[in-house]
Design a protein around this motif. Sequence first.
Motif: not given
Length: 168
Positions: A62-66, A20-22, A6-11, A69-72
């Motif tokens: 991303a899926d839930e695992k990704e 963050a993109k890189a 799914n698509w999620f928005a990260l702050y 992981f992105s929150l790290e």
Amino acid sequence: MDQKKNWFALYVRPRHEFKAKAELDQINIKNYLPIVKKLKQWHDRKKRIDEPLLHGYIFIFADEKERLFSLENRCVIKCISDHGKPAKIPEWQIINLQNMLNHKGDFNVFDGLVEGTKVEIVEGPFKGVRGILDKSLTENNLAVTIDLLNRSIVVHLPKESITRVLSN
């Protein structure tokens, strides 16, 4: 078991959208950073630069695992949530945003101040008065309708002088 993506928005941290993109690219998490070209002027020159359309945000597919992981990522503060759960953004909204940005033109982003929003005036002679945002006349001038004795008074104010009111 393959989880649905799914698509999620990260702050993200202030002014860290490109970083963050890189970093998300480096760990192979599909992301989208909507950017626009802006003409910036310094005292000695003008230059066209890429600037995030939505300051402070980047989208991931991303899926839930990704997602976890992105929150790290040290640039990411949090995933935007809705009622305590990660807010899933419909794909059609991301596609519409991409299509809109593919057409050349000027874009303005209004930070939550849309017609009908209840606002409170925070400075000037009308300080403390509540009203309803009528319409945006220019980028820096807003019209606020104030009800008084069953009459509407429209006051034209700079946008810095009002704040959004969430409830009565």
